[in-house]
Design a protein around this motif. Sequence first.
Motif, PDB file in Angstrom:
ATOM      1  N   TYR A 181       6.876   0.016   6.138  1.00 29.14           N
ATOM      2  CA  TYR A 181       5.808  -0.921   5.776  1.00 29.14           C
ATOM      3  C   TYR A 181       5.913  -1.238   4.288  1.00 29.14           C
ATOM      4  N   PHE A 182       5.732  -2.512   3.944  1.00 28.25           N
ATOM      5  CA  PHE A 182       5.746  -2.953   2.547  1.00 28.25           C
ATOM      6  C   PHE A 182       4.324  -3.280   2.108  1.00 28.25           C
ATOM      7  N   GLY A 183       3.887  -2.705   0.995  1.00 29.69           N
ATOM      8  CA  GLY A 183       2.551  -2.963   0.476  1.00 29.69           C
ATOM      9  C   GLY A 183       2.467  -2.514  -0.973  1.00 29.69           C
ATOM     10  N   TYR A 184       1.269  -2.133  -1.411  1.00 26.49           N
ATOM     11  CA  TYR A 184       1.116  -1.634  -2.780  1.00 26.49           C
ATOM     12  C   TYR A 184      -0.118  -0.754  -2.865  1.00 26.49           C
ATOM     13  N   THR A 185      -0.091   0.211  -3.773  1.00 29.17           N
ATOM     14  CA  THR A 185      -1.129   1.241  -3.788  1.00 29.17           C
ATOM     15  C   THR A 185      -2.468   0.729  -4.292  1.00 29.17           C
ATOM     16  N   PHE A 186      -2.487  -0.335  -5.109  1.00 28.28           N
ATOM     17  CA  PHE A 186      -3.739  -0.874  -5.628  1.00 28.28           C
ATOM     18  C   PHE A 186      -4.427  -1.788  -4.616  1.00 28.28           C
ATOM     19  N   CYS A 187      -3.828  -1.968  -3.460  1.00 24.10           N
ATOM     20  CA  CYS A 187      -4.400  -2.802  -2.398  1.00 24.10           C
ATOM     21  C   CYS A 187      -5.762  -2.225  -1.999  1.00 24.10           C
ATOM     22  N   PRO A 188      -6.822  -3.025  -2.012  1.00 27.48           N
ATOM     23  CA  PRO A 188      -8.163  -2.478  -1.795  1.00 27.48           C
ATOM     24  C   PRO A 188      -8.491  -2.122  -0.353  1.00 27.48           C
ATOM     25  N   ASP A 189      -7.790  -2.713   0.627  1.00 25.91           N
ATOM     26  CA  ASP A 189      -8.205  -2.452   2.003  1.00 25.91           C
ATOM     27  C   ASP A 189      -7.049  -2.458   3.008  1.00 25.91           C
ATOM     28  N   VAL A 190      -6.268  -3.516   3.052  1.00 26.97           N
ATOM     29  CA  VAL A 190      -5.266  -3.678   4.103  1.00 26.97           C
ATOM     30  C   VAL A 190      -4.220  -2.569   4.088  1.00 26.97           C
ATOM     31  N   CYS A 191      -3.588  -2.337   2.954  1.00 30.13           N
ATOM     32  CA  CYS A 191      -2.491  -1.360   2.882  1.00 30.13           C
ATOM     33  C   CYS A 191      -2.924   0.061   3.240  1.00 30.13           C
ATOM     34  N   PRO A 192      -4.041   0.565   2.687  1.00 32.87           N
ATOM     35  CA  PRO A 192      -4.459   1.917   3.091  1.00 32.87           C
ATOM     36  C   PRO A 192      -4.714   2.037   4.588  1.00 32.87           C
TER      37      PRO A 192
ATOM     38  N   THR B 155       6.715  -0.080  -1.925  1.00 29.86           N
ATOM     39  CA  THR B 155       5.846  -0.909  -2.751  1.00 29.86           C
ATOM     40  C   THR B 155       6.465  -2.272  -3.037  1.00 29.86           C
ATOM     41  N   VAL B 156       5.613  -3.272  -3.152  1.00 30.68           N
ATOM     42  CA  VAL B 156       6.043  -4.588  -3.633  1.00 30.68           C
ATOM     43  C   VAL B 156       5.496  -4.830  -5.038  1.00 30.68           C
ATOM     44  N   ASP B 157       4.960  -3.763  -5.643  1.00 35.12           N
ATOM     45  CA  ASP B 157       4.337  -3.842  -6.970  1.00 35.12           C
ATOM     46  C   ASP B 157       4.873  -2.711  -7.847  1.00 35.12           C
ATOM     47  N   PRO B 158       6.181  -2.710  -8.118  1.00 34.33           N
ATOM     48  CA  PRO B 158       6.780  -1.571  -8.821  1.00 34.33           C
ATOM     49  C   PRO B 158       6.306  -1.388 -10.252  1.00 34.33           C
ATOM     50  N   ALA B 159       5.781  -2.436 -10.879  1.00 32.09           N
ATOM     51  CA  ALA B 159       5.302  -2.299 -12.259  1.00 32.09           C
ATOM     52  C   ALA B 159       4.181  -1.270 -12.348  1.00 32.09           C
ATOM     53  N   ARG B 160       3.292  -1.252 -11.362  1.00 28.01           N
ATOM     54  CA  ARG B 160       2.191  -0.290 -11.366  1.00 28.01           C
ATOM     55  C   ARG B 160       2.513   0.945 -10.520  1.00 28.01           C
ATOM     56  N   ASP B 161       3.325   0.745  -9.464  1.00 26.05           N
ATOM     57  CA  ASP B 161       3.590   1.844  -8.534  1.00 26.05           C
ATOM     58  C   ASP B 161       4.808   2.651  -8.962  1.00 26.05           C
ATOM     59  N   THR B 162       4.606   3.483  -9.962  1.00 26.46           N
ATOM     60  CA  THR B 162       5.629   4.411 -10.409  1.00 26.46           C
ATOM     61  C   THR B 162       5.793   5.518  -9.361  1.00 26.46           C
TER      62      THR B 162
ATOM     63  N   LEU C 197      -4.346  -8.674  -7.552  1.00 26.76           N
ATOM     64  CA  LEU C 197      -3.995  -8.520  -6.140  1.00 26.76           C
ATOM     65  C   LEU C 197      -2.612  -9.115  -5.883  1.00 26.76           C
ATOM     66  N   VAL C 198      -1.904  -8.542  -4.904  1.00 24.61           N
ATOM     67  CA  VAL C 198      -0.562  -8.998  -4.542  1.00 24.61           C
ATOM     68  C   VAL C 198      -0.595  -9.504  -3.101  1.00 24.61           C
ATOM     69  N   ASP C 199      -0.201 -10.736  -2.916  1.00 27.59           N
ATOM     70  CA  ASP C 199      -0.112 -11.303  -1.571  1.00 27.59           C
ATOM     71  C   ASP C 199       1.187 -10.832  -0.933  1.00 27.59           C
ATOM     72  N   HIS C 200       1.122 -10.402   0.343  1.00 27.61           N
ATOM     73  CA  HIS C 200       2.342  -9.902   1.005  1.00 27.61           C
ATOM     74  C   HIS C 200       2.158  -9.898   2.516  1.00 27.61           C
ATOM     75  N   THR C 201       3.268  -9.873   3.231  1.00 27.35           N
ATOM     76  CA  THR C 201       3.229  -9.770   4.688  1.00 27.35           C
ATOM     77  C   THR C 201       2.925  -8.327   5.082  1.00 27.35           C
ATOM     78  N   THR C 202       2.458  -8.146   6.320  1.00 27.75           N
ATOM     79  CA  THR C 202       1.924  -6.838   6.709  1.00 27.75           C
ATOM     80  C   THR C 202       2.516  -6.285   7.999  1.00 27.75           C
ATOM     81  N   PHE C 203       3.745  -6.647   8.325  1.00 28.45           N
ATOM     82  CA  PHE C 203       4.381  -6.077   9.512  1.00 28.45           C
ATOM     83  C   PHE C 203       4.854  -4.657   9.225  1.00 28.45           C
TER      84      PHE C 203
END
Length: 209
Positions: A78-89, A115-122, A169-175
Amino acid sequence: MADRRMLAALVSGAAIVGLSAGLFFWSQMRGDADVFAACAQGQVAGGMGAIGGDFTLVSDAGETLSSAEALARPSLVYFGYTFCPDVCPLDTVRNADAADLLAEDGHDVQPVFVTVDPARDTPEVMAEFTDAIGGDTLGLTGSAEQVKAAADAYRVYFRVPDSDEEYYLVDHTTFTYLVLPGHGTVTYFRRETPAEEMAERVECFLNAA
């Protein structure tokens, strides 16, 4: 007349042999499509074989991993990001729940969060996130170029805004993709698929592999 009948028989026999050979090679080319025919419930343009590919990313433990190393076990990617407020978790917890259900039936399936947000997701941030998710979830990050290469391989759309704000926020697909060693990507799941249904479908693929 007899000669024509003999010639016709020979031609007919050759045609049957040719057809049989053609069907054999066609079935070989189909490969996993035949093996997993009873399990598949979705199609993508170009076939599932067009999804996935080699990548190099950094794990939540700080290790640089190739795709072969990261996906050495059956994996729910799954591709997402940790700062995602709802969908990714919610999606990653669902994937971990499905892996837990599969473990109860003796199947070792690894949830993978890229992650699709590597700048924040160390790696450190990813480790905190995957520890909170549980279920043996593997977190993967890397440079912007590495992440883009992995996302492109899996046909994942994402857009990181050009912003100085901390909580963008980062827009991304959720498959979620099921990747099997030796087979590659064999199916995908939409985010509305419940953990129980996901586990049932994954088990079908594992039993067929």
